[in-house]
Design an enzyme around this catalytic site. Structure first.
Site, mmCIF file in Angstrom:
data_model
loop_
_atom_site.group_PDB
_atom_site.id
_atom_site.type_symbol
_atom_site.label_atom_id
_atom_site.label_comp_id
_atom_site.label_asym_id
_atom_site.label_seq_id
_atom_site.Cartn_x
_atom_site.Cartn_y
_atom_site.Cartn_z
ATOM 1 N N ASP A 27 13.722 25.560 -20.324
ATOM 2 C CA ASP A 27 14.727 25.279 -19.297
ATOM 3 C C ASP A 27 14.835 26.470 -18.356
ATOM 4 O O ASP A 27 15.927 26.804 -17.870
ATOM 5 C CB ASP A 27 16.074 24.983 -19.975
ATOM 6 C CG ASP A 27 17.111 24.424 -19.012
ATOM 7 O OD1 ASP A 27 18.322 24.612 -19.261
ATOM 8 O OD2 ASP A 27 16.706 23.811 -17.993
ATOM 9 N N LYS A 42 10.074 25.906 -13.606
ATOM 10 C CA LYS A 42 9.057 24.844 -13.747
ATOM 11 C C LYS A 42 7.630 25.384 -13.751
ATOM 12 O O LYS A 42 6.784 24.924 -14.488
ATOM 13 C CB LYS A 42 9.247 23.816 -12.654
ATOM 14 C CG LYS A 42 9.221 24.365 -11.221
ATOM 15 C CD LYS A 42 9.748 23.330 -10.239
ATOM 16 C CE LYS A 42 9.884 23.875 -8.841
ATOM 17 N NZ LYS A 42 8.610 24.194 -8.174
ATOM 18 N N ASP A 96 13.418 20.570 -20.173
ATOM 19 C CA ASP A 96 14.371 19.993 -19.232
ATOM 20 C C ASP A 96 13.711 19.877 -17.850
ATOM 21 O O ASP A 96 12.697 20.531 -17.577
ATOM 22 C CB ASP A 96 15.614 20.908 -19.130
ATOM 23 C CG ASP A 96 16.739 20.250 -18.320
ATOM 24 O OD1 ASP A 96 17.554 21.001 -17.747
ATOM 25 O OD2 ASP A 96 16.792 19.011 -18.243
ATOM 26 N N ASN A 97 14.253 19.040 -16.983
ATOM 27 C CA ASN A 97 13.868 18.982 -15.570
ATOM 28 C C ASN A 97 12.431 18.578 -15.298
ATOM 29 O O ASN A 97 11.832 19.031 -14.314
ATOM 30 C CB ASN A 97 14.125 20.345 -14.892
ATOM 31 C CG ASN A 97 15.495 20.866 -15.166
ATOM 32 O OD1 ASN A 97 15.658 21.893 -15.805
ATOM 33 N ND2 ASN A 97 16.503 20.149 -14.685
ATOM 34 N N GLU A 106 21.802 16.833 -14.129
ATOM 35 C CA GLU A 106 23.170 17.136 -14.569
ATOM 36 C C GLU A 106 24.217 16.865 -13.484
ATOM 37 O O GLU A 106 24.053 17.241 -12.331
ATOM 38 C CB GLU A 106 23.290 18.618 -15.027
ATOM 39 C CG GLU A 106 22.702 19.650 -14.106
ATOM 40 C CD GLU A 106 21.270 19.990 -14.447
ATOM 41 O OE1 GLU A 106 20.552 19.148 -15.016
ATOM 42 O OE2 GLU A 106 20.835 21.095 -14.110
HETATM 43 O O1 7JD Z 1 15.748 26.449 -11.999
HETATM 44 C C1 7JD Z 1 16.188 25.743 -12.939
HETATM 45 N N1 7JD Z 1 16.051 26.164 -14.220
HETATM 46 C C2 7JD Z 1 16.521 25.411 -15.253
HETATM 47 N N2 7JD Z 1 17.161 24.259 -15.097
HETATM 48 C C3 7JD Z 1 17.367 23.784 -13.820
HETATM 49 C C4 7JD Z 1 18.073 22.573 -13.629
HETATM 50 O O2 7JD Z 1 18.524 21.923 -14.761
HETATM 51 C C5 7JD Z 1 18.287 22.071 -12.357
HETATM 52 C C6 7JD Z 1 17.798 22.766 -11.236
HETATM 53 C C7 7JD Z 1 18.037 22.210 -9.887
HETATM 54 C C8 7JD Z 1 17.880 20.845 -9.665
HETATM 55 C C9 7JD Z 1 18.129 20.302 -8.395
HETATM 56 C C10 7JD Z 1 18.527 21.143 -7.361
HETATM 57 F F1 7JD Z 1 18.790 20.624 -6.145
HETATM 58 C C11 7JD Z 1 18.677 22.509 -7.579
HETATM 59 C C12 7JD Z 1 18.437 23.043 -8.848
HETATM 60 C C13 7JD Z 1 17.119 23.976 -11.407
HETATM 61 C C14 7JD Z 1 16.890 24.486 -12.685
HETATM 62 MG MG MG Z 2 17.602 22.665 -16.571
#
Ligand code: 7JD
Ligand code: MG
Length: 208
Positions: free
Chosen positions: A141, A144, A163-164, A193
């Protein structure tokens, strides 16, 4: 100067959660992120999937890549038996400062070892530093672009949960775990989320 988002999230925990009650910490963060200010915690919907995988694997050792504010760290630690160990790696020192306080507020310090640094540097050192040959469960997490290289550093008998995999997305990682004979992979469809945007978790069992 203006506070940071992690500082505001911690303040919400200290205001609304009961010290030593991890579930109230999780609830306070979810309410803050849903009704006040979005933050990139795995969240309540994907968090339930995370909980079910942790309970099913029943790991003695867990590695979390990407602590952020410690939300998933607390969720996982709460499900572990007292002698289990959760090592969580965080690259950003400002996030680490907050995460330590969230984890402490939840009363989970005993089971959690937060290490600051980059996963690429720390994973190879895991064996000698922590005497952990392999982890029963790894929660990816962090970033990416690190999912695939870090997974390749850890091919020694873990269950990987990422995740993601849709948003922001890690296509090279997905392609690898879904097509490699070394893994049996399964997608848990969910949402980013606190939003209606599609996202999901990918569970990949290393076949040895
Ligand atoms: O960078 C991330 N690391 C880990 N988890 C993430 C996560 O759950 C969501 C996002 C994220 C998703 C959409 C957005 F518009 C901006 C940030 C980034 C990370
Ligand atoms: Mg995440």
């Amino acid at each position: 100067t203006r506070s940071t988002r992690p500082q505001r999230l911690l303040a919400a925990v200290q205001k609304n959660a009961t010290r030593g009650d991890p579930r109230s910490v999780v609830k306070a963060i979810d309410e803050f992120c849903r009704y006040t200010e979005w933050a990139m915690n795995v969240g309540d919907e994907k968090g339930c999937i995370l909980d079910s995988v942790v309970s099913e694997v029943n790991p003695a050792t867990v590695l979390e890549l990407g602590t952020y504010c410690g939300y998933s760290t607390v969720r996982i630690a709460t499900l572990l038996p007292p002698d289990a160990k959760l090592i969580t790696l965080e690259f950003n020192p400002d996030f680490a400062v907050i995460a330590r306080q969230v984890i402490a507020w939840a009363g989970q310090e005993e089971k959690v070892h937060l290490v600051e640094g980059s996963s690429g540097d720390l994973i190879p050192k895991m064996k000698e530093q922590f005497g952990v040959k392999s982890f029963d469960l790894v929660f990816l997490d962090h970033w990416k672009d690190r999912y695939l290289p870090d997974a390749k550093l850890m091919e020694a008998g873990s269950v990987l949960l990422a995740d993601n995999v849709i948003c922001p997305g890690s296509p090279d990682y997905l392609d690898y775990v879904r097509n490699s004979p070394k893994y049996r992979s399964q997608y848990f469809k969910s949402h980013l989320e606190y939003t209606k945007v599609e996202d999901g978790l990918e569970k990949s069992v290393f076949l040895g």
